[in-house]
Design a protein around this motif. Structure first.
Motif, PDB file in Angstrom:
ATOM      1  N   HIS A 156       0.882  -0.896  -0.108  1.00 16.23           N
ATOM      2  CA  HIS A 156      -0.134  -0.196  -0.005  1.00 16.23           C
ATOM      3  C   HIS A 156       0.643   1.466  -0.307  1.00 16.23           C
ATOM      4  O   HIS A 156       0.345   1.928  -0.520  1.00 16.23           O
ATOM      5  N   GLY A 200      -0.203 -12.789  -6.516  1.00 12.91           N
ATOM      6  CA  GLY A 200      -1.599 -12.169  -6.097  1.00 12.91           C
ATOM      7  C   GLY A 200      -2.749 -11.051  -6.478  1.00 12.91           C
ATOM      8  O   GLY A 200      -2.471 -11.203  -8.448  1.00 12.91           O
ATOM      9  N   LEU A 202      -1.351  -7.877  -7.169  1.00 16.61           N
ATOM     10  CA  LEU A 202      -0.668  -6.556  -7.049  1.00 16.61           C
ATOM     11  C   LEU A 202      -1.091  -6.399  -8.523  1.00 16.61           C
ATOM     12  O   LEU A 202      -0.605  -7.265  -9.758  1.00 16.61           O
ATOM     13  N   THR A 208       3.936 -11.880  -4.838  1.00 17.92           N
ATOM     14  CA  THR A 208       2.815 -11.301  -3.632  1.00 17.92           C
ATOM     15  C   THR A 208       3.400 -11.782  -2.684  1.00 17.92           C
ATOM     16  O   THR A 208       3.869 -11.914  -0.768  1.00 17.92           O
ATOM     17  N   GLU A 229       0.756  -9.140   0.928  1.00 17.45           N
ATOM     18  CA  GLU A 229      -1.227  -8.555   0.980  1.00 17.45           C
ATOM     19  C   GLU A 229      -1.484  -8.778   2.299  1.00 17.45           C
ATOM     20  O   GLU A 229      -3.002  -8.130   2.271  1.00 17.45           O
TER      21      GLU A 229
END
Length: 314
Positions: A156, A200, A202, A208, A229
């Motif tokens: 993030h 994942g 992303l 991930t 994640e």
């Protein structure tokens, strides 16, 4: 004493300049952007040569006896390295991971072979005061027996970063290998092991989730896990016969003694890592003094990329 040329005028170059100044080393600075050069000069009182490395080498084609520090953006590390080596640079300290991707590094393996022991990749966490203290504690206890480590990245926080094309797509190589290199610097190179990874959600990175385990060439059992994640952080846990040594965060040490539940902070002298970018002072001092014991050669970095990083990511 080495004659130094520092390439770059950004934040990392500023950190190098502070250490070089403290060590009373004379050095030139090569930049290419007026704005960053002015900022560099305002913070260091050192005026960079703002012409870029190409013009500098055209005017000064023979760099025999000169050592270079390459502290530029990841996307131009390898092209600049090749240019200074072709100019007969004496030795080079290049910011990690020396290329934008494993593929770019390995594409240049044949070119780099003759320079395998004169180019060093700046994995400065090897030189953290916490790491050096942990190594002393491990030696006191008769050696390392097992190790766990984690290289979770905060997706993030990375998502909104403005980076050159290819940097975020190769974030494991560009960033996570700081931890992986450190782990196997301490425990030895993995010898018999299994690695697993999954994609994942992303958009900017192919994998991930990571896990693996095995034994190193020093007989140390190890395991690792990472989920970009979920929650987590960079961390190492080093287990001896007497205690568990936590580097979590890596700049600090916490100890759990055998037979107890209490985890307490271990104090040590980390003044250099407080006054300068952690690990940088001792790393640069070793480079200048040709003390190569802890420095990572480009030759070993290429081997690690083939034998370790490719296996983890794939």
């Amino acid at each position: 004493m080495k004659e130094i040329v520092l390439i770059g005028t950004g934040p990392m170059a500023l950190d190098y300049a502070r250490v070089l100044t403290s060590l009373e080393i004379k050095f030139k600075v090569i930049g290419r952007g007026e704005e960053s050069a002015l900022k560099f000069e305002s913070q260091t009182s050192i005026k960079p040569i703002v012409e870029g490395i190409d013009k500098f080498l055209k005017s000064n084609p023979n760099q025999k006896g000169i050592s270079f520090i390459i502290a530029t953006g990841t996307e131009v590390l390898m092209p600049i390295l090749k240019k200074v080596l072709l100019a007969d640079a004496d030795s080079v300290l290049i910011e990690k991971p020396a290329a934008i991707s494993i593929e770019e590094l390995l594409e240049n393996e044949d070119f780099l072979k003759p320079y395998g022991d004169k180019v060093f990749v700046a994995y400065n966490r090897r030189f953290y005061a916490s790491v050096q203290e942990a190594l002393k504690l491990i030696e006191e206890d008769g050696g390392l027996e097992s190790m766990n480590f984690e290289f979770t990245e905060w997706a993030h926080k990375i998502e909104p970063l403005q980076k050159a094309e290819g940097v975020k797509e190769n974030w494991f190589f560009a960033n996570s290998t700081h931890v992986v290199d450190l782990a196997f610097f301490i425990a030895g190179k993995p010898k018999d092991w299994k690695a697993y990874s999954l994609p994942g959600k992303l958009s900017w990175h192919p994998k991930t989730k990571f896990a693996g385990a095995g034994i190193t060439d020093k007989g140390v059992l190890f395991s690792y896990s990472s989920n970009w994640e979920s929650a987590g952080r960079w961390a190492l846990e080093l287990l001896t016969k007497n205690r568990r040594i936590y580097l979590k965060p890596i700049e600090k040490i916490f100890i759990q003694k055998k037979g107890t539940l209490e985890i307490s902070e271990h104090q040590f002298d980390d003044s250099l890592d407080i006054n300068y970018k952690p690990g940088l002072y001792n790393q640069l001092e070793d480079f200048i003094k040709n003390n190569e014991n802890k420095l990572l050669t480009i030759k070993t970095h290429i081997e690690n990329s083939k034998d370790i990083y490719t296996k983890i990511i794939n």
